[in-house]
Design an enzyme around this catalytic site. Sequence first.
Site, mmCIF file in Angstrom:
data_model
loop_
_atom_site.group_PDB
_atom_site.id
_atom_site.type_symbol
_atom_site.label_atom_id
_atom_site.label_comp_id
_atom_site.label_asym_id
_atom_site.label_seq_id
_atom_site.Cartn_x
_atom_site.Cartn_y
_atom_site.Cartn_z
ATOM 1 N N LYS A 22 26.740 -19.057 18.406
ATOM 2 C CA LYS A 22 26.437 -17.414 19.231
ATOM 3 C C LYS A 22 24.589 -16.873 18.418
ATOM 4 O O LYS A 22 23.986 -17.292 19.342
ATOM 5 C CB LYS A 22 27.043 -16.619 19.193
ATOM 6 C CG LYS A 22 26.926 -15.135 19.483
ATOM 7 C CD LYS A 22 27.406 -14.108 19.245
ATOM 8 C CE LYS A 22 26.616 -12.289 19.540
ATOM 9 N NZ LYS A 22 25.841 -12.587 18.055
ATOM 10 N N ASN A 23 24.960 -17.607 17.193
ATOM 11 C CA ASN A 23 23.665 -17.356 16.671
ATOM 12 C C ASN A 23 22.632 -18.080 16.267
ATOM 13 O O ASN A 23 21.687 -17.269 17.233
ATOM 14 C CB ASN A 23 23.580 -16.628 15.303
ATOM 15 C CG ASN A 23 24.400 -15.560 15.121
ATOM 16 O OD1 ASN A 23 24.699 -14.772 16.099
ATOM 17 N ND2 ASN A 23 25.552 -14.998 13.496
ATOM 18 N N ARG A 97 20.985 -7.361 21.507
ATOM 19 C CA ARG A 97 20.174 -7.103 20.640
ATOM 20 C C ARG A 97 19.245 -8.933 20.383
ATOM 21 O O ARG A 97 18.367 -9.008 20.039
ATOM 22 C CB ARG A 97 20.787 -7.095 18.664
ATOM 23 C CG ARG A 97 20.268 -7.637 17.716
ATOM 24 C CD ARG A 97 20.771 -6.570 16.808
ATOM 25 N NE ARG A 97 19.956 -6.499 15.465
ATOM 26 C CZ ARG A 97 18.903 -5.826 14.888
ATOM 27 N NH1 ARG A 97 18.597 -4.743 15.687
ATOM 28 N NH2 ARG A 97 17.798 -5.768 14.220
ATOM 29 N N ASP A 121 25.407 -4.644 17.618
ATOM 30 C CA ASP A 121 26.949 -4.294 17.251
ATOM 31 C C ASP A 121 26.285 -2.822 16.450
ATOM 32 O O ASP A 121 25.385 -2.507 15.917
ATOM 33 C CB ASP A 121 27.007 -5.547 15.817
ATOM 34 C CG ASP A 121 27.940 -5.666 16.884
ATOM 35 O OD1 ASP A 121 28.182 -6.454 17.139
ATOM 36 O OD2 ASP A 121 27.903 -7.359 15.700
ATOM 37 N N ASP A 320 29.001 -12.041 8.777
ATOM 38 C CA ASP A 320 29.672 -12.164 9.411
ATOM 39 C C ASP A 320 31.128 -12.815 9.397
ATOM 40 O O ASP A 320 31.595 -12.312 10.324
ATOM 41 C CB ASP A 320 29.140 -12.905 10.271
ATOM 42 C CG ASP A 320 27.729 -12.209 10.817
ATOM 43 O OD1 ASP A 320 27.621 -11.668 11.149
ATOM 44 O OD2 ASP A 320 27.175 -12.924 11.856
ATOM 45 N N MET A 342 24.550 -6.320 2.721
ATOM 46 C CA MET A 342 24.054 -6.163 3.922
ATOM 47 C C MET A 342 24.022 -5.175 5.232
ATOM 48 O O MET A 342 22.827 -4.913 6.067
ATOM 49 C CB MET A 342 23.599 -7.264 4.622
ATOM 50 C CG MET A 342 23.083 -8.762 3.386
ATOM 51 S SD MET A 342 23.777 -9.896 4.357
ATOM 52 C CE MET A 342 21.470 -10.501 5.134
#
Length: 435
Positions: A22-23, A97, A121, A320, A342
């Site tokens: 996904k990222n 995002r 998120d 994550d 983070m």
Amino acid sequence: MGTFKIEGGHQLKGSIQPQGAKNEALQILCAVLLTSEKVTINNIPDIIDVNKLIMLLGNLGVKIQKNGPGSYTFQSDDVNLKYLESEQFKEEGSGLRGSIMIVGPLLSRFGKGYIPKPGGDKIGRRRLDTHFEGFIKLGAKFRYNREDYFYGVEAKRLKGTYMLLDEASVTGTANIVMAAVLAEGTTTIYNAACEPYLQQLCKMLNRMGAKIKGVGSNLLKIEGVEKLGGTEHTMLPDMIEIGSWIGLAAMTKSELTIKNVSWENLGQIPDVFRKLGITIERKGDDIFVPAHKDGYEIQNYIDGSILTISDAPWPGFTPDLLSIILVVATQARGSVLVHQKMFESRLFFVDKLIDMGAKIILCDPHRASVIGHDFTSQLKATTMVSPDIRAGISLLIAALSAKGTSTIHNIEQIDRGYENIDERLRAIGAKIIRM
């Protein structure tokens, strides 16, 4: 609002193929705006966030052809910049995002890039300063409309420069790299993010004709070029999904094979799970997790002190997966401190796990101490709401290991990051129904 009903306590068995990352997809898809030539991308995950970005590109005038499952060809030879000033764009761009990463390519190629304040998120404040400070250093003028939460940058031609990023932001680095590849002169980015997905972006851009050196390090040197050409790119498997399946196997005492994981790009992930006592075997490019019939025991530090697992920019452990680590620890032998550095709200889902019978002390918004049950007491089924993607999958894993039938609402959050998850889980024996 969608709902999963999950009958927990069943062992799973079989193999599962991780989806495309996904990222990585969110970066790679934005890069198609850098050229007028065709770009073919393979292994694209069929998930909400990625599909929203593909739709946004289509509305921006990018020609999109679907070649087959997970494979698309994009051509940005007739981009409609007027769409950026429309109410439709303000609505669609704010719902994702990843939309922030269209700004760098648009600024570099067309001299302007706009974006509404992106969504995503609800895991705490996620700054955009790194992105825009980078664009400003490359010579762009920045403006921000506070009433509409609308950002804009403009420049006739970007000029290369040296910059030290205030944080090793993955999306910030990706955006600045995409802006710099068509800038005049040489750009040096120090404290750049260097995770595998960013390396993939840089390798793809180099195949398109960019000149990026230092790929894989935190010091990137980019010599600007006049234009980029087309290419074909295949995305890596999703390391977060791979970690999720490792956690699922351990929590349900299941024997699972995770296929084609790209071991060389997993970093610390296998070792961190091993610190929780989970057996992970390498079989070619697959991960084999045997059934942990006798449970798993957390390793302490050499001096006997309690293990701390914390996140950090790559090559540190990815934030994550901390939610997964926390859930898996609830049934381990021993204790662990999970330190989420983070994002300040990512641990707030632990109250759901406490309701299920987990022994967790939430020390503050960033730290949680977990005392494992060692399977002497199963988690209890309950009704939950998924607050974000990663907490959602963690709660789903907890439900699959729990005694009784659990309900998870707001599963759109899980669908944002996991492709056809209920079908894929049923294929390995899970009792899950989408309501």
